[in-house]
Design a protein around this motif. Structure first.
Motif, PDB file in Angstrom:
ATOM      1  N   MET A   1       0.934  -1.211  -0.053  1.00 57.73           N
ATOM      2  CA  MET A   1       0.002  -0.034  -0.069  1.00 57.73           C
ATOM      3  C   MET A   1       0.732   1.197   0.188  1.00 57.73           C
ATOM      4  SD  MET A   1      -3.087   1.026  -0.083  1.00 57.73           S
ATOM      5  CE  MET A   1      -4.022   2.248   0.317  1.00 57.73           C
ATOM      6  N   LYS A   2       1.915   1.058   0.771  1.00 56.93           N
ATOM      7  CA  LYS A   2       2.965   2.443   0.731  1.00 56.93           C
ATOM      8  C   LYS A   2       3.370   2.886  -0.615  1.00 56.93           C
ATOM      9  CE  LYS A   2       7.267   0.364   1.773  1.00 56.93           C
ATOM     10  NZ  LYS A   2       8.368   0.211   2.603  1.00 56.93           N
ATOM     11  N   HIS A   3       3.589   1.825  -1.655  1.00 56.30           N
ATOM     12  CA  HIS A   3       3.910   2.345  -2.910  1.00 56.30           C
ATOM     13  C   HIS A   3       2.974   3.256  -3.584  1.00 56.30           C
ATOM     14  CE1 HIS A   3       6.721  -1.154  -1.557  1.00 56.30           C
ATOM     15  NE2 HIS A   3       7.730  -0.275  -2.128  1.00 56.30           N
ATOM     16  N   TRP A   4       1.462   2.730  -3.282  1.00 56.78           N
ATOM     17  CA  TRP A   4       0.607   3.535  -4.074  1.00 56.78           C
ATOM     18  C   TRP A   4       0.677   5.238  -3.576  1.00 56.78           C
ATOM     19  CZ3 TRP A   4      -1.408   2.284  -8.625  1.00 56.78           C
ATOM     20  CH2 TRP A   4      -1.437   0.805  -8.784  1.00 56.78           C
ATOM     21  N   LEU A   5       1.037   4.929  -2.208  1.00 58.93           N
ATOM     22  CA  LEU A   5       1.204   6.249  -1.462  1.00 58.93           C
ATOM     23  C   LEU A   5       2.420   7.294  -2.274  1.00 58.93           C
ATOM     24  CD1 LEU A   5       0.283   5.756   2.286  1.00 58.93           C
ATOM     25  CD2 LEU A   5      -1.000   6.800   0.452  1.00 58.93           C
ATOM     26  N   PHE A   6       3.414   6.593  -2.335  1.00 56.64           N
ATOM     27  CA  PHE A   6       4.355   7.198  -3.186  1.00 56.64           C
ATOM     28  C   PHE A   6       3.944   7.711  -4.368  1.00 56.64           C
ATOM     29  CE2 PHE A   6       7.525   4.104  -0.529  1.00 56.64           C
ATOM     30  CZ  PHE A   6       7.871   5.200   0.353  1.00 56.64           C
ATOM     31  N   LEU A   7       3.206   6.653  -5.197  1.00 54.91           N
ATOM     32  CA  LEU A   7       3.049   7.207  -6.615  1.00 54.91           C
ATOM     33  C   LEU A   7       1.990   8.464  -6.560  1.00 54.91           C
ATOM     34  CD1 LEU A   7       2.588   6.494  -9.668  1.00 54.91           C
ATOM     35  CD2 LEU A   7       0.855   4.965  -9.101  1.00 54.91           C
ATOM     36  N   LEU A   8       1.189   8.279  -5.355  1.00 59.81           N
ATOM     37  CA  LEU A   8       0.087   9.556  -5.111  1.00 59.81           C
ATOM     38  C   LEU A   8       1.027  10.872  -4.885  1.00 59.81           C
ATOM     39  CD1 LEU A   8      -2.482  10.727  -4.876  1.00 59.81           C
ATOM     40  CD2 LEU A   8      -2.530  10.240  -2.588  1.00 59.81           C
ATOM     41  N   VAL A   9       2.195  10.691  -4.390  1.00 61.61           N
ATOM     42  CA  VAL A   9       2.894  11.872  -3.853  1.00 61.61           C
ATOM     43  C   VAL A   9       3.655  12.293  -5.238  1.00 61.61           C
ATOM     44  CG1 VAL A   9       5.068  12.406  -2.678  1.00 61.61           C
ATOM     45  CG2 VAL A   9       3.489  11.311  -1.616  1.00 61.61           C
ATOM     46  N   ALA A  10       3.964  11.180  -6.130  1.00 64.59           N
ATOM     47  CA  ALA A  10       4.761  11.573  -7.314  1.00 64.59           C
ATOM     48  C   ALA A  10       3.792  12.519  -8.124  1.00 64.59           C
ATOM     49  CB  ALA A  10       5.227  10.216  -8.022  1.00 64.59           C
ATOM     50  N   ILE A  11       2.469  11.921  -8.287  1.00 65.48           N
ATOM     51  CA  ILE A  11       1.183  12.737  -9.028  1.00 65.48           C
ATOM     52  C   ILE A  11       1.520  14.014  -8.478  1.00 65.48           C
ATOM     53  CG2 ILE A  11      -0.968  12.716  -9.793  1.00 65.48           C
ATOM     54  CD1 ILE A  11      -0.750   9.495  -9.564  1.00 65.48           C
ATOM     55  N   LEU A  12       0.984  14.128  -7.338  1.00 66.58           N
ATOM     56  CA  LEU A  12       0.656  15.592  -6.699  1.00 66.58           C
ATOM     57  C   LEU A  12       1.828  16.516  -6.808  1.00 66.58           C
ATOM     58  CD1 LEU A  12      -1.357  14.595  -3.641  1.00 66.58           C
ATOM     59  CD2 LEU A  12      -2.238  15.282  -5.747  1.00 66.58           C
ATOM     60  N   THR A  13       2.956  16.176  -6.691  1.00 64.28           N
ATOM     61  CA  THR A  13       4.114  16.994  -6.835  1.00 64.28           C
ATOM     62  C   THR A  13       4.552  17.315  -7.957  1.00 64.28           C
ATOM     63  OG1 THR A  13       5.729  15.175  -6.500  1.00 64.28           O
ATOM     64  CG2 THR A  13       5.315  16.526  -4.437  1.00 64.28           C
ATOM     65  N   GLU A  14       4.190  16.352  -9.222  1.00 64.57           N
ATOM     66  CA  GLU A  14       4.472  16.752 -10.692  1.00 64.57           C
ATOM     67  C   GLU A  14       3.508  17.715 -11.153  1.00 64.57           C
ATOM     68  OE1 GLU A  14       3.714  16.451 -14.960  1.00 64.57           O
ATOM     69  OE2 GLU A  14       2.464  15.552 -13.440  1.00 64.57           O
TER      70      GLU A  14
ATOM     71  N   PHE B   1       9.796  12.716  -8.920  1.00 63.93           N
ATOM     72  CA  PHE B   1      10.696  11.510  -9.536  1.00 63.93           C
ATOM     73  C   PHE B   1      11.424  10.556  -8.612  1.00 63.93           C
ATOM     74  CE2 PHE B   1      10.828  14.003 -13.485  1.00 63.93           C
ATOM     75  CZ  PHE B   1      10.451  13.102 -14.273  1.00 63.93           C
ATOM     76  N   TYR B   2      11.590  11.243  -7.458  1.00 59.59           N
ATOM     77  CA  TYR B   2      11.935  10.309  -6.328  1.00 59.59           C
ATOM     78  C   TYR B   2      10.819   9.513  -5.948  1.00 59.59           C
ATOM     79  CZ  TYR B   2      13.866   8.740  -1.815  1.00 59.59           C
ATOM     80  OH  TYR B   2      14.024   7.874  -0.584  1.00 59.59           O
ATOM     81  N   ALA B   3       9.777  10.168  -5.768  1.00 59.38           N
ATOM     82  CA  ALA B   3       8.651   9.299  -5.021  1.00 59.38           C
ATOM     83  C   ALA B   3       8.225   8.130  -6.161  1.00 59.38           C
ATOM     84  CB  ALA B   3       7.373  10.135  -4.819  1.00 59.38           C
ATOM     85  N   MET B   4       8.241   8.679  -7.283  1.00 61.56           N
ATOM     86  CA  MET B   4       7.809   7.568  -8.518  1.00 61.56           C
ATOM     87  C   MET B   4       9.072   6.335  -8.331  1.00 61.56           C
ATOM     88  SD  MET B   4       6.113   6.892 -10.879  1.00 61.56           S
ATOM     89  CE  MET B   4       5.584   6.599 -12.710  1.00 61.56           C
ATOM     90  N   SER B   5      10.358   6.747  -8.159  1.00 65.34           N
ATOM     91  CA  SER B   5      11.349   5.710  -8.118  1.00 65.34           C
ATOM     92  C   SER B   5      10.980   4.627  -6.882  1.00 65.34           C
ATOM     93  CB  SER B   5      12.725   6.140  -7.944  1.00 65.34           C
ATOM     94  OG  SER B   5      12.761   6.670  -6.626  1.00 65.34           O
ATOM     95  N   LEU B   6      10.332   5.244  -5.877  1.00 63.50           N
ATOM     96  CA  LEU B   6      10.089   4.390  -4.917  1.00 63.50           C
ATOM     97  C   LEU B   6       8.714   3.688  -5.056  1.00 63.50           C
ATOM     98  CD1 LEU B   6      10.758   6.900  -1.647  1.00 63.50           C
ATOM     99  CD2 LEU B   6      12.098   5.042  -2.564  1.00 63.50           C
ATOM    100  N   ALA B   7       8.017   4.114  -5.812  1.00 62.13           N
ATOM    101  CA  ALA B   7       6.655   3.388  -6.117  1.00 62.13           C
ATOM    102  C   ALA B   7       7.054   2.266  -7.055  1.00 62.13           C
ATOM    103  CB  ALA B   7       5.754   4.363  -6.928  1.00 62.13           C
ATOM    104  N   LEU B   8       8.018   2.581  -7.901  1.00 67.89           N
ATOM    105  CA  LEU B   8       8.387   1.361  -9.068  1.00 67.89           C
ATOM    106  C   LEU B   8       9.135   0.290  -8.302  1.00 67.89           C
ATOM    107  CD1 LEU B   8       9.524   3.487 -11.912  1.00 67.89           C
ATOM    108  CD2 LEU B   8       7.379   2.311 -11.638  1.00 67.89           C
TER     109      LEU B   8
ATOM    110  N   TRP C   1       0.115   7.511 -13.342  1.00 66.91           N
ATOM    111  CA  TRP C   1       0.734   8.539 -12.801  1.00 66.91           C
ATOM    112  C   TRP C   1       0.482   9.812 -14.231  1.00 66.91           C
ATOM    113  CZ3 TRP C   1       6.635   9.689 -14.302  1.00 66.91           C
ATOM    114  CH2 TRP C   1       6.839  10.997 -13.830  1.00 66.91           C
ATOM    115  N   SER C   2       0.356   9.479 -15.444  1.00 64.26           N
ATOM    116  CA  SER C   2       0.146  10.374 -16.435  1.00 64.26           C
ATOM    117  C   SER C   2      -1.419  10.533 -16.607  1.00 64.26           C
ATOM    118  CB  SER C   2       0.733   9.665 -17.689  1.00 64.26           C
ATOM    119  OG  SER C   2       0.379   8.668 -18.250  1.00 64.26           O
ATOM    120  N   GLY C   3      -2.104   9.634 -16.439  1.00 62.10           N
ATOM    121  CA  GLY C   3      -3.454   9.641 -16.559  1.00 62.10           C
ATOM    122  C   GLY C   3      -4.363  10.526 -15.555  1.00 62.10           C
ATOM    123  N   ILE C   4      -3.789  10.428 -14.181  1.00 62.73           N
ATOM    124  CA  ILE C   4      -4.408  11.214 -13.133  1.00 62.73           C
ATOM    125  C   ILE C   4      -3.935  12.524 -13.339  1.00 62.73           C
ATOM    126  CG2 ILE C   4      -4.607  11.347 -10.730  1.00 62.73           C
ATOM    127  CD1 ILE C   4      -4.643   8.364 -10.517  1.00 62.73           C
ATOM    128  N   GLY C   5      -2.376  12.490 -13.688  1.00 59.21           N
ATOM    129  CA  GLY C   5      -1.781  13.766 -13.829  1.00 59.21           C
ATOM    130  C   GLY C   5      -2.313  14.905 -14.829  1.00 59.21           C
TER     131      GLY C   5
END
Length: 110
Positions: A1-14, A44-51, A63-67
């Motif tokens: 679940m934490k990886h999805w939170l990292f993805l959310l952070v990546a999206i919001l900061t982008e 990009f850091y948060a995205m790397s953690l999500a990956l 990331w791109s769709g929601i972004g």
């Protein structure tokens, strides 16, 4: 679940960074320019953690769709950007695509 939170952070900061990109006026304004650089770095850091757990294709699609949707809403609110019917239909397809990927795809999270 934490990886999805990292993805959310990546999206919001982008989205924040991209929104500040217009305000930076070609990097001629200091504060918006700092927001752009810091926002993209965090994104990009948060995205790397999500990956570490989310497949790259799924993560990037989400990331791109929601972004795209969030940037479009942000541009409407901050900059008065208006969309025609075809633009809204296209964004609707993007939203449906992200939903299909997340609900119906059999791609496994690591």
């Amino acid at each position: 679940m934490k990886h999805w939170l990292f993805l959310l952070v990546a999206i919001l900061t982008e989205v924040i960074a991209t929104s500040a990109l217009k305000a930076s006026a070609g990097f001629s304004r200091v504060l918006p320019s700092l927001i752009v650089v810091i926002g993209y770095a965090i994104s990009f850091y948060a995205m790397s953690l999500a990956l570490e757990a989310i497949p790259v294709g799924i993560a990037y699609a989400v990331w791109s769709g929601i972004g795209i949707v969030l940037i479009t809403v942000t541009a409407w609110i901050l900059y008065g950007q208006r969309l025609d019917l075809w633009a809204m239909i296209g964004i609707g397809f993007i939203i449906v695509g992200v939903i299909i990927l997340n609900l119906l795809s059999k791609v496994e999270v690591h």
